[in-house]
Design an enzyme around this catalytic site. Structure first.
Site, PDB file in Angstrom:
ATOM      1  N   SER A 136       0.832  -1.203   0.000  1.00  0.00           N
ATOM      2  CA  SER A 136       0.000   0.000   0.000  1.00  0.00           C
ATOM      3  C   SER A 136       0.877   1.268   0.000  1.00  0.00           C
ATOM      4  CB  SER A 136      -0.948  -0.058   1.202  1.00  0.00           C
ATOM      5  OG  SER A 136      -1.978   0.897   1.071  1.00  0.00           O
ATOM      6  N   HIS A 170      -4.634  -1.711  -3.872  1.00  0.00           N
ATOM      7  CA  HIS A 170      -5.980  -2.126  -3.474  1.00  0.00           C
ATOM      8  C   HIS A 170      -6.969  -1.983  -4.650  1.00  0.00           C
ATOM      9  CE1 HIS A 170      -4.280  -1.913   0.500  1.00  0.00           C
ATOM     10  NE2 HIS A 170      -4.277  -0.599   0.538  1.00  0.00           N
TER      11      HIS A 170
END
Lengths: 275, 266
Positions: A136, A170
């Site tokens: 991330s 994501h």
């Protein structure tokens, strides 16, 4: 220990995950075992940087839970808790084989690293052959740019630029980022790059993408470029990790016992395999 | 908005986060605010927006105040902190309370979200700024911060043209470290013990108050090649008699030194 000498470009590794690993997949160690397998050392020293989360206890505990019983030497550095150590950040970073960066606010991560000079140290660490890994925010930070929700709505943000191109993460779990990224790639505001689902990681050797791996069936990655104002999207099929790298899990056993078992396995000609 | 003088209350340590049942310093800060129900916003950035710290803030301030907090780490998660327009929210406060933790990390995150400029504006408008530890260091031009290795001077927001050192009595090496830093070129400034607050009006040190009878604060300056430390008069905020003395209010900063000026090896 101070700075280490630089290694040839093709010995510099970065592993960038769209999501996954110990903070997101507590019952799936495939990506984290893959990270450990990237180090040359038998028992790699792995440093966790939970900066992007504000050094939450939850992330630090999840890191310990995942790595405490694997064949590695884990530690973490907090840039918020005072007086945890008398070693300088430089000493700590250059003792490592792997630096693993957690998720959270990409904007805060980069600003706080810069305040402590850690951005420069990590560049030197990469050049010295220390494996850089993260998910991330901790994945996007290595690229020229990413898409962050650090201030709420998704927006683009420049990264450290160790790797060329942009990254968005994501892609399946938080779908609102993807259209922002695609629009910016199409307009030329961002360079082309990769969109990663949760569970997918890109391994770069030097600046070249070498492998695309996944801890989950069905998860995927795409490479997107703008060519004459049109988006060209290529789906990349990841290799599904099956735990075929030597497992680093000790299952709570004494390390010496595990070592002995490995020797026995080798002698019996079983080679590699999960214990 | 009526024009109010800028005020900063810089705590060497103490307040709701550090003193178990001490309310004296927080009460003192609130007494500076002219509002029946003050609007108080907490910035826990230096702790990484630690949940337990935010909870303790609300426990302390929500009974008498319009309490809120700003989290710079969870702006995408809607966890009850202020989102959207930080400037509008912060500039509508009576008091901005900055929590302790790591000053470098806090200043980095503030810059990334534009809070440094907002806080400067808040100060000019007379919104009271306060905080312990990192929440003190940040307002000064320079500060001594001990983190990962030897203590070193750190640049703060520079609202107050001095240097600052906190926890002066709590950590044995602090005094020597601060003196060494000033001898090495850090500008002169003020050091405060845990439980002691430096109250500035504009850039002038107006008052020094303490929640402990024996709390001290000092002005530290370079005089030629010698570092001079001058003890400041401190008003004890507790019950008279519990303190060792009762100084007249308003005479704190510029009274002659009570202790002999001791040159310290540079």
């Amino acid at each position: 220990m101070s700075a280490r000498p630089a290694v040839p470009v093709d010995e510099r590794l970065i592993f960038a995950m769209g999501g996954g690993g110990f903070t997101m997949e507590p019952n799936n160690p495939l990506l984290d075992d893959f990270v450990l397998s990237l180090a040359r050392a038998k028992e790699p020293r792995i440093l966790f940087l939970p900066t992007a989360s504000g050094d939450t206890t939850a992330q630090i505990n999840a890191f310990k839970a995942r790595f405490a019983h694997r064949t590695c030497a884990p530690e973490h550095v907090s840039l918020f808790r005072l007086r945890e150590t008398t070693r300088s950040l430089q000493e700590i970073v250059f003792e490592q084989d792997i630096v693993y960066v957690g998720g959270g606010s990409m904007r805060n991560l980069l600003a706080i690293w810069q305040a402590h000079g850690l951005d420069k140290l990590l560049l030197e660490a990469w050049e010295a052959g220390i494996v850089l890994a993260g998910l991330s925010a901790g994945a996007m930070c290595w690229f020229q740019a990413g898409v962050t929700r650090s201030s709420g709505p998704p927006e683009t943000l420049a990264g450290l630029g160790l790797l060329e191109g942009s990254l968005t993460v994501h892609a399946d779990g938080e779908p609102e980022r993807l259209p922002v990224w695609l629009a910016n790639v199409r307009s030329g505001a961002l360079p082309g790059g990769w969109a990663l689902d949760d569970g997918v990681g890109l391994l770069f050797r030097g600046k070249r993408l070498e492998r695309v791996v996944s801890s989950r069936p069905g998860a995927s990655a795409q490479r997107v470029d703008a060519i004459e104002g049109e988006l060209v999207r290529n789906r990349l099929e990841p290799e599904l990790l099956l735990g075929d790298q030597p497992s680093r899990a000790l299952g709570g056993l004494d390390e010496a016992v595990e070592e002995l078992r490995r020797v026995h396995r080798l002698r019996r000609g079983m080679g590699r395999g999960r214990g | 908005m009526p024009s109010r003088a800028p005020q900063i209350v810089a705590l060497g340590g103490g307040g709701f986060s550090m003193e178990r049942d001490g309310t004296l310093l927080d009460d003192y800060v609130l007494s500076l605010v002219d509002a029946a129900r003050p609007r108080v916003c907490f910035l826990p950035t230096a702790s990484g927006d630690a949940d337990h710290y935010v909870v303790r803030f609300y426990r302390r301030f929500s009974p008498g105040c319009e309490a809120s907090h700003v989290s710079l780490f969870r702006r995408d998660q809607g966890t009850g902190g202020v989102e959207d327009d930080l400037a509008t929210h912060l500039l509508a406060q009576d008091l901005i309370y900055v929590g302790g933790g790591n000053v470098l990390s806090m200043l980095g995150a503030w810059r990334a979200h534009g809070l440094d400029a907002i806080l400067r504006k808040a100060w000019r408008r007379g919104i009271v700024l306060c905080g312990p530890s990192a929440g003190s260091l940040c307002w000064f031009e320079q500060a001594l911060s001990a983190f990962h290795g030897a203590p070193r001077p750190v640049r703060g927001l520079g609202l107050l043209p001095y240097s600052n050192c906190v926890h002066y009595d709590a950590e044995p090496a602090r005094r020597a470290e601060y003196h060494r830093a000033v001898a090495d070129g850090m500008r002169g400034g003020f050091a405060a013990d845990d439980g002691v607050a430096l109250h500035f009006r504009g850039t002038h040190l107006d008052h020094v108050v303490s929640s402990r009878p024996d709390g001290s604060a000092y002005e530290v300056q370079l005089d030629g090649r010698r570092v001079l430390e001058r003890r400041l008069d401190v008003s004890y905020l507790g019950t008279p008699g519990a303190g060792r003395r009762e100084p007249a209010p308003g005479c704190a900063a510029h009274t002659p030194a009570r202790a002999a000026q001791e040159p310290v090896a540079a």
